[in-house]
Design a protein around this motif. Structure first.
Motif, PDB file in Angstrom:
ATOM      1  N   VAL A   1      13.731  41.355 -10.248  1.00  0.00           N
ATOM      2  CA  VAL A   1      12.663  39.954 -10.005  1.00  0.00           C
ATOM      3  C   VAL A   1      11.968  39.625 -11.037  1.00  0.00           C
ATOM      4  N   ALA A   2      11.129  38.021 -10.805  1.00  0.00           N
ATOM      5  CA  ALA A   2      10.362  37.335 -11.456  1.00  0.00           C
ATOM      6  C   ALA A   2      10.408  35.711 -10.630  1.00  0.00           C
ATOM      7  N   TRP A   3       9.284  35.731 -11.660  1.00  0.00           N
ATOM      8  CA  TRP A   3       8.470  33.808 -11.365  1.00  0.00           C
ATOM      9  C   TRP A   3       9.673  33.385 -12.351  1.00  0.00           C
ATOM     10  N   VAL A   4       9.874  32.643 -11.877  1.00  0.00           N
ATOM     11  CA  VAL A   4      10.228  31.753 -12.843  1.00  0.00           C
ATOM     12  C   VAL A   4      10.024  31.016 -14.225  1.00  0.00           C
ATOM     13  N   PRO A   5       8.490  30.208 -13.964  1.00  0.00           N
ATOM     14  CA  PRO A   5       7.878  29.964 -14.783  1.00  0.00           C
ATOM     15  C   PRO A   5       8.235  31.151 -16.540  1.00  0.00           C
ATOM     16  N   LYS A   6       7.517  32.544 -15.611  1.00  0.00           N
ATOM     17  CA  LYS A   6       7.493  33.611 -17.330  1.00  0.00           C
ATOM     18  C   LYS A   6       8.824  33.635 -17.647  1.00  0.00           C
ATOM     19  N   ALA A   7      10.007  33.750 -16.796  1.00  0.00           N
ATOM     20  CA  ALA A   7      11.232  34.346 -17.267  1.00  0.00           C
ATOM     21  C   ALA A   7      12.329  32.714 -17.959  1.00  0.00           C
ATOM     22  N   LEU A   8      11.654  32.056 -18.003  1.00  0.00           N
ATOM     23  CA  LEU A   8      11.784  30.553 -18.862  1.00  0.00           C
ATOM     24  C   LEU A   8      11.169  31.047 -20.118  1.00  0.00           C
ATOM     25  N   ALA A   9      10.178  31.279 -20.113  1.00  0.00           N
ATOM     26  CA  ALA A   9       9.329  31.511 -21.144  1.00  0.00           C
ATOM     27  C   ALA A   9       9.820  31.945 -21.969  1.00  0.00           C
ATOM     28  N   SER A  10       9.896  33.446 -22.072  1.00  0.00           N
ATOM     29  CA  SER A  10      10.665  34.416 -22.451  1.00  0.00           C
ATOM     30  C   SER A  10      12.408  34.765 -22.702  1.00  0.00           C
ATOM     31  N   ARG A  11      13.055  33.569 -21.708  1.00  0.00           N
ATOM     32  CA  ARG A  11      13.922  32.660 -22.226  1.00  0.00           C
ATOM     33  C   ARG A  11      13.779  32.153 -23.191  1.00  0.00           C
ATOM     34  N   GLU A  12      13.386  30.574 -23.209  1.00  0.00           N
ATOM     35  CA  GLU A  12      13.262  30.771 -25.132  1.00  0.00           C
ATOM     36  C   GLU A  12      12.662  31.368 -26.273  1.00  0.00           C
ATOM     37  N   GLN A  13      12.206  32.611 -25.735  1.00  0.00           N
ATOM     38  CA  GLN A  13      12.138  33.406 -27.255  1.00  0.00           C
ATOM     39  C   GLN A  13      13.007  34.352 -26.847  1.00  0.00           C
ATOM     40  N   GLY A  14      13.786  34.361 -26.446  1.00  0.00           N
ATOM     41  CA  GLY A  14      15.164  34.953 -26.650  1.00  0.00           C
ATOM     42  C   GLY A  14      15.763  36.137 -25.512  1.00  0.00           C
ATOM     43  N   ALA A  15      15.558  36.412 -24.982  1.00  0.00           N
ATOM     44  CA  ALA A  15      15.563  36.673 -23.543  1.00  0.00           C
ATOM     45  C   ALA A  15      17.427  36.049 -22.737  1.00  0.00           C
ATOM     46  N   GLY A  16      18.225  36.560 -22.629  1.00  0.00           N
ATOM     47  CA  GLY A  16      19.142  36.505 -22.177  1.00  0.00           C
ATOM     48  C   GLY A  16      19.449  36.618 -20.892  1.00  0.00           C
ATOM     49  N   ILE A  17      18.419  35.764 -19.517  1.00  0.00           N
ATOM     50  CA  ILE A  17      19.088  35.680 -18.669  1.00  0.00           C
ATOM     51  C   ILE A  17      19.329  34.600 -18.133  1.00  0.00           C
ATOM     52  N   THR A  18      19.276  34.931 -16.570  1.00  0.00           N
ATOM     53  CA  THR A  18      20.544  33.440 -15.593  1.00  0.00           C
ATOM     54  C   THR A  18      19.642  33.940 -14.584  1.00  0.00           C
ATOM     55  N   ASP A  19      19.005  32.875 -13.606  1.00  0.00           N
ATOM     56  CA  ASP A  19      18.581  33.120 -12.200  1.00  0.00           C
ATOM     57  C   ASP A  19      19.799  32.530 -11.275  1.00  0.00           C
ATOM     58  N   VAL A  20      19.986  33.347 -10.677  1.00  0.00           N
ATOM     59  CA  VAL A  20      20.992  33.877  -9.648  1.00  0.00           C
ATOM     60  C   VAL A  20      20.620  33.820  -8.014  1.00  0.00           C
ATOM     61  N   GLY A  21      19.279  34.363  -8.311  1.00  0.00           N
ATOM     62  CA  GLY A  21      19.242  33.969  -6.428  1.00  0.00           C
ATOM     63  C   GLY A  21      16.850  33.529  -6.416  1.00  0.00           C
ATOM     64  N   GLN A  22      17.738  32.133  -5.754  1.00  0.00           N
ATOM     65  CA  GLN A  22      15.446  31.793  -5.382  1.00  0.00           C
ATOM     66  C   GLN A  22      15.423  32.346  -4.436  1.00  0.00           C
ATOM     67  N   ILE A  23      15.052  33.630  -4.271  1.00  0.00           N
ATOM     68  CA  ILE A  23      14.808  33.520  -3.221  1.00  0.00           C
ATOM     69  C   ILE A  23      13.492  33.660  -2.333  1.00  0.00           C
ATOM     70  N   PHE A  24      12.173  33.229  -3.490  1.00  0.00           N
ATOM     71  CA  PHE A  24      10.888  32.584  -2.582  1.00  0.00           C
ATOM     72  C   PHE A  24      11.412  31.051  -2.221  1.00  0.00           C
ATOM     73  N   ALA A  25      11.367  29.836  -1.284  1.00  0.00           N
ATOM     74  CA  ALA A  25      11.574  28.994  -1.800  1.00  0.00           C
ATOM     75  C   ALA A  25      10.112  28.301  -1.864  1.00  0.00           C
ATOM     76  N   ARG A  26       9.715  28.875  -1.625  1.00  0.00           N
ATOM     77  CA  ARG A  26       8.133  27.711  -1.694  1.00  0.00           C
ATOM     78  C   ARG A  26       7.102  28.766  -2.211  1.00  0.00           C
ATOM     79  N   SER A  27       6.335  28.346  -3.454  1.00  0.00           N
ATOM     80  CA  SER A  27       4.825  29.135  -3.889  1.00  0.00           C
ATOM     81  C   SER A  27       3.814  29.690  -3.208  1.00  0.00           C
ATOM     82  N   GLY A  28       3.677  30.931  -3.109  1.00  0.00           N
ATOM     83  CA  GLY A  28       2.672  31.495  -2.611  1.00  0.00           C
ATOM     84  C   GLY A  28       1.488  31.298  -2.527  1.00  0.00           C
ATOM     85  N   THR A  29       0.950  30.493  -4.032  1.00  0.00           N
ATOM     86  CA  THR A  29      -0.169  30.774  -4.566  1.00  0.00           C
ATOM     87  C   THR A  29      -1.493  30.141  -3.956  1.00  0.00           C
ATOM     88  N   TYR A  30      -2.874  30.307  -4.398  1.00  0.00           N
ATOM     89  CA  TYR A  30      -3.811  29.463  -3.548  1.00  0.00           C
ATOM     90  C   TYR A  30      -4.781  29.286  -4.491  1.00  0.00           C
TER      91      TYR A  30
END
Length: 377
Positions: free
Chosen positions: A94-123
């Protein structure tokens, strides 16, 4: 805690991946004597209601119904879930999309298969008396943020308001609590709707001797500002998705996960109790608040829980590529390549869950009114 650049922690995780090479093709899964397949899910933080759907799927036997013996791996400050997954030490993460995409760009072979949170909870939260009502009002102020890749929406919001994050505000490394704001050491603080914001309402107002009230604070919600980004998602190993057995396992895992989140939507009090029983350090009223607020991020799910909305995905990618931090860096250098996300497995899981009688949309979901207590006890 050390102050770190906007993408420092994520890039560091990527460098670890580069140093280790590609993930071992051997799966950490195994089959028990009872014929169950052991599956490891890496969470991104300590046990709390943010992960209640997964906990419920374990405790209520939903994963076992699918032939899976799921082991939850607790997260922490020094654990990067997508790295654990890419290094083949877990089957899903389970990971936030921006963080995971940054890791993908650095070589992590991962794929988002389930976007459980449809909305952001950051204030970002300020005292109402401060006069801060929007990102434009941050100019000349002390702006708290956690770093470690949690502040992408903040920088995008300031940039959209015409501020230069490197010149127009004083950035302060914030602890993972609200003490700096309560002590007025900073003017505006980062908070999750389901966690740190509640900590403010669990604190005593020295002027009244009673707990703070919502009207004592001003909330800057990135969903309203228009710079919200996708957060908690289930990530799978990209290379393993070529294997039919892992594909089938992923559908089964997601089917049970859907059932777990639907259960917590309908029985939030029971899910609160399951989380507390896991040993959470947060109290029962705090966890009920968190369960209620997390449900708001998941439900309703117009097209079905877990499906990735292309518009939300593209906005997240656009902000990741074009928003610069105080040193001029962006989250991503280019658009994600390869299989960054897919709805294929989640759609099959939704079909299976619906066939089993699970409400996968939650159109009638209505949040509770939760009364917080001192310290969230």
């Amino acid at each position: 805690m050390k102050r770190v650049p906007l993408i420092g922690a994520v890039v560091a995780a990527g460098l670890v991946l580069s140093a280790c090479g590609t993930a071992d093709s051997t799966s950490p899964t195994s089959t028990t004597s009872g014929g169950m397949t052991t599956v490891k899910l890496q969470l991104q933080w300590f046990y709390q209601a943010q992960f209640a759907g997964y906990i419920a799927a374990v405790d209520k036997g939903f994963y076992k119904e699918q032939g899976l013996d799921v082991q939850l791996l607790e997260g922490g400050v020094d654990i990067v879930p997508q790295t654990v997954l890419a290094q083949n030490k877990a089957d899903y993460a389970v990971a936030w999309v921006p963080k995971a995409l940054a890791s993908r760009e650095q070589g992590a072979g991962i794929t988002d298969v389930g976007q459980i949170f449809a909305r952001s909870g950051t204030y970002q939260v300020a005292f109402a008396s401060s006069g801060i009502k929007s990102p434009a009002d941050f100019k000349g102020k002390k702006v708290g943020n956690w770093g470690f890749g949690n502040e992408f929406e903040l920088f995008a919001g300031m940039t959209k308001a015409g501020l230069d994050p490197g010149k127009d505000v004083t950035l302060v490394q914030q602890q993972f609590d609200m003490q700096a704001l309560l002590k007025k050491e900073i003017d505006v603080a980062q908070a999750m709707s389901y966690n740190e914001y509640a900590q403010l309402l669990e604190a005593t107002n020295p002027a009244t001797g009673k707990l703070y009230q919502p009207e004592d604070f001003a909330i800057i919600d990135w969903k309203t500002v228009g710079t919200s980004m996708l957060q908690d998602a289930v990530w799978a190993n990209t290379e393993k998705l070529k294997d039919k057995a892992y594909q089938d396992q992923t559908v089964k895992f997601l089917t049970a996960t859907i059932k777990g989140w639907a259960y917590c939507r309908d029985k939030p009090d029971e899910c609160r109790d399951m989380v507390v029983a896991r040993g959470s350090k947060l109290g029962k009223t705090h966890q009920l608040w968190q369960m209620n607020e997390v449900n708001k991020l998941v439900w309703p799910a117009a097209k079905g829980v877990g499906l990735i909305d292309e518009t939300d995905w593209n906005r997240t990618v656009d902000i990741s590529m074009n928003t610069r931090n105080q040193t001029g860096d962006t989250v991503l250098k280019k658009k994600p390549e390869g299989l960054a996300y897919t709805n294929d497995y989640m759609q099959k899981a939704l079909d299976a869950a619906k066939a089993a009688g699970v409400d996968t949309v939650g159109s009638s979901f209505a949040p509770q009114t939760v009364t917080l207590t001192a310290g969230g006890a």
